[in-house]
Design an enzyme around this catalytic site. Structure first.
Site, mmCIF file in Angstrom:
data_model
loop_
_atom_site.group_PDB
_atom_site.id
_atom_site.type_symbol
_atom_site.label_atom_id
_atom_site.label_comp_id
_atom_site.label_asym_id
_atom_site.label_seq_id
_atom_site.Cartn_x
_atom_site.Cartn_y
_atom_site.Cartn_z
ATOM 1 C CD GLU A 113 -1.385 -9.809 8.145
ATOM 2 O OE1 GLU A 113 -2.270 -8.974 8.364
ATOM 3 O OE2 GLU A 113 -1.246 -10.378 7.059
ATOM 4 C CG HIS A 237 0.811 -1.094 5.540
ATOM 5 N ND1 HIS A 237 2.099 -1.476 5.817
ATOM 6 C CD2 HIS A 237 0.068 -2.227 5.544
ATOM 7 C CE1 HIS A 237 2.131 -2.795 5.961
ATOM 8 N NE2 HIS A 237 0.910 -3.270 5.805
ATOM 9 N NE ARG A 283 -1.554 -2.857 9.182
ATOM 10 C CZ ARG A 283 -2.248 -3.434 8.225
ATOM 11 N NH1 ARG A 283 -3.151 -2.760 7.567
ATOM 12 N NH2 ARG A 283 -2.027 -4.682 7.926
ATOM 13 C CG HIS A 344 -2.946 -0.018 3.996
ATOM 14 N ND1 HIS A 344 -2.672 -0.651 2.809
ATOM 15 C CD2 HIS A 344 -3.396 -0.981 4.841
ATOM 16 C CE1 HIS A 344 -2.928 -1.943 2.931
ATOM 17 N NE2 HIS A 344 -3.392 -2.172 4.152
ATOM 18 N NE ARG A 379 -7.872 -2.529 7.564
ATOM 19 C CZ ARG A 379 -6.961 -3.335 7.029
ATOM 20 N NH1 ARG A 379 -7.141 -4.639 7.036
ATOM 21 N NH2 ARG A 379 -5.867 -2.844 6.484
HETATM 22 C C1 SIN Z 1 -0.564 -6.397 4.683
HETATM 23 O O1 SIN Z 1 -0.356 -7.381 3.992
HETATM 24 O O2 SIN Z 1 0.258 -5.910 5.458
HETATM 25 C C2 SIN Z 1 -1.896 -5.724 4.563
HETATM 26 C C3 SIN Z 1 -2.904 -6.529 5.265
HETATM 27 C C4 SIN Z 1 -4.028 -5.655 5.692
HETATM 28 O O3 SIN Z 1 -3.994 -4.449 5.488
HETATM 29 O O4 SIN Z 1 -4.975 -6.189 6.284
#
Ligand code: SIN
Length: 531
Positions: A113, A237, A283, A344, A379
């Site tokens: 991610e 998010h 993010r 988020h 985060r």
């Molecule tokens: C996501 O699945 O994008 C959220 C994961 C997260 O917020 O840690």
């Protein structure tokens, strides 16, 4: 009604339930949760849980990625501790029955991610939280020492100052809790109180959080006198489904981790212009880039495109997202998904030490409600489930050690005073104020801020707060009214912290102070109620 217990846990997501399991062999545990037990943000988590599992990965790399994402506001000792405790936390989850997705060779399938330099996200396809919640709920339900109070909402913490006639509170003694169905307030006295109430996304008009995310723990802790930190860092998010009926359904960052590209409506990939990591930038960067794209081009949404990947892979890796998009008429294997950012994750919260304890003795906070120092100004994806399990264990160790020193007798706690309260005949006031707060926060305290917008928000919130304070004690408590009071408190705390921070860092971006100022602002913003 009056109940006493050794351990009171408010909240039933990953943090609260894993803590309950860790202490349940040593005393009675009361888990209070305001809806059904599984109605939590954990249950909706898609991406997964980050931990150093692969031999190609290292603790140093996970620590570095967390520090970079948090723009060096994260506390390095906490980051180190959480990252190094990761593998044990994963073992705990597996022992409680969590089944993470494996590859054909029986090794764990590790996802990637934004902000992670390695593949290190354990997942259960794209329903990781649901799988974790399932296993934990099964485990707590079968433990004889754990009593679950569903449809019970905590109203306020009980402190020594409340029972002893004033002054600055020093010690938490439990909570007053409303039994929503019976409309009765219980007095729950506890040796140890643990807030695990999750986040506060409902403070904003658009959020991918569940309805329960009304910041109850932060608001109660603030009112009880605990310090609250870093509330300006609300994470938006970047990718939630843009569709009139979709209620901000999350499109996991793992989709970008598997190669999806963000595009404008004309098909241009735009993240190349914003960050060297492009679509896998941290993010805050991606959310701000999308916000900018929408403003510059006047579009309603941008598009997330994974159509270049094998459709069978997409359907197998993201079955939940695939089916949900299809239910809205979007086949993600054939067409890009329309997306917008939404609130988020709250990186700030109840300020706790490395053992999860607040500055009010015997009050602990774990999970999203807490500000442990892990997340800093932003985060890192999938660090939150990890933080929840690791801190549940730390808090359990601390609480068991404290009780081993000898339980302190609880003083006589007076029952809830209903005063001259009557039934409300003005539900419309609650609905109206709720709506006004969420719009105000979205418009003035969103992804891009300014001094003027923050001042404007403060004035509006102040007025609403006064109105609610007048109204609050006149009526019997209801969950709507309790939540409204809490989102008002939390919204004000977000604005107060944002007004204090005269720089831009991570999730807090203001056009009036666009630079990061390490000299003056490499520190947490802390607020505390005056008594
Ligand atoms: C996501 O699945 O994008 C959220 C994961 C997260 O917020 O840690």
């Amino acid at each position: 009604m009056k109940i006493t217990t050794e351990f009171l846990v408010v909240g039933s997501g990953i943090a609260g339930l894993s803590y309950a399991l860790k202490v349940a062999d040593h005393g009675r545990v009361a888990v209070v949760t305001k809806r059904e037990i599984s109605e939590t943000a954990t249950n909706l988590a898609q991406g997964g849980i980050a931990s150093v599992i692969s031999s190609e990965d290292s603790f140093a790399s996970h620590v570095r990625d967390t520090m970079v994402a948090g723009v060096y506001l994260s506390h390095e000792d906490v980051v180190q501790m959480v990252v190094e405790s990761g593998p044990q936390a994963i073992c705990d989850l597996i022992n409680w029955g969590v089944r993470f997705t494996k590859r054909a060779d029986d090794s764990y399938d590790l996802g990637r991610e934004g902000g992670h330099s390695k593949r290190r996200i354990l997942h259960a396809k794209d329903m990781t939280g649901q799988e974790i919640e399932r296993a934990l709920v099964e485990a707590v339900r079968s433990h004889p020492n754990i009593t679950i109070y569903e449809h019970h909402i905590a109203i306020d913490l009980i402190t020594d100052a409340k029972v002893g006639g004033g002054g600055r509170p020093q010690r938490c003694l439990g909570a007053h809790v409303l039994d929503i169905r019976k409309r009765q307030v219980l007095t729950l006295g506890a040796q140890i109180t643990v807030l695990a109430t999750g986040g506060a996304g409902k403070v904003y008009l658009y959020t991918c959080n569940p309805d329960v995310a009304t910041g109850d723990g932060v608001a109660m802790a603030y009112r009880a006198g605990a310090s609250i930190a870093n509330m300006e860092f609300m994470q938006f998010h970047p990718t939630t489904l843009f569709h009139p009926n979709a209620k901000s359904f999350l499109i996991s960052e793992a989709v970008r981790g598997e190669g999806a590209i963000l595009r404008r409506s004309d098909g241009t990939a735009f993240m190349t212009q914003y960050h060297p990591l492009k679509d896998l930038a941290p993010r805050d960067v991606v959310a701000r880039a999308i916000d900018n794209e929408l403003k510059v081009h006047g579009d309603d949404c941008v598009y997330l495109d994974i159509t270049h990947k094998d459709p069978d892979f997409v359907k197998d890796r993201f079955p939940h997202i695939y089916k949900t998009c299809l239910s809205f008429g979007i086949d993600m294997t054939l067409e890009p998904i329309p997306v917008v950012p939404a609130a988020h994750y709250l990186c700030g919260g109840v300020q706790v030490d490395i053992w999860g304890e607040s500055d009010l003795a015997n009050l602990f906070a774990i999970g999203e409600v807490a500000c442990t120092g892990l997340h800093g100004a932003n985060r890192l994806a999938s660090n939150s489930l990890l933080e929840g399990v690791v801190f549940a264990d730390r808090v359990a160790q601390r609480c068991l050690a404290r009780l081993a020193e000898g339980a302190q007798p609880l003083p006589e706690i007076t029952p809830w005073d209903y005063g001259r309260a009557t039934d409300s005949d003005e539900e419309v006031v609650v609905a109206h104020n709720w709506d006004e707060i969420r719009r105000c926060m979205w418009n003035y305290v969103g992804i891009v801020r300014s001094d003027k917008r923050l001042d404007r928000a403060w004035r509006r919130l102040q007025l609403i707060d006064e109105e609610i304070s007048e109204y609050y004690w006149d009526f019997y408590p209801t969950s709507d009214l309790i939540e409204l009071r809490n989102i008002t408190t939390v919204a004000k705390l977000i604005v107060r912290c944002a007004q204090q921070r005269k720089e831009s860092r991570g999730l807090h971006y203001t056009i009036d102070h666009p630079d990061t100022d390490d000299l003056h602002w490499k520190q947490d913003t802390v607020v505390r109620k005056r008594f």
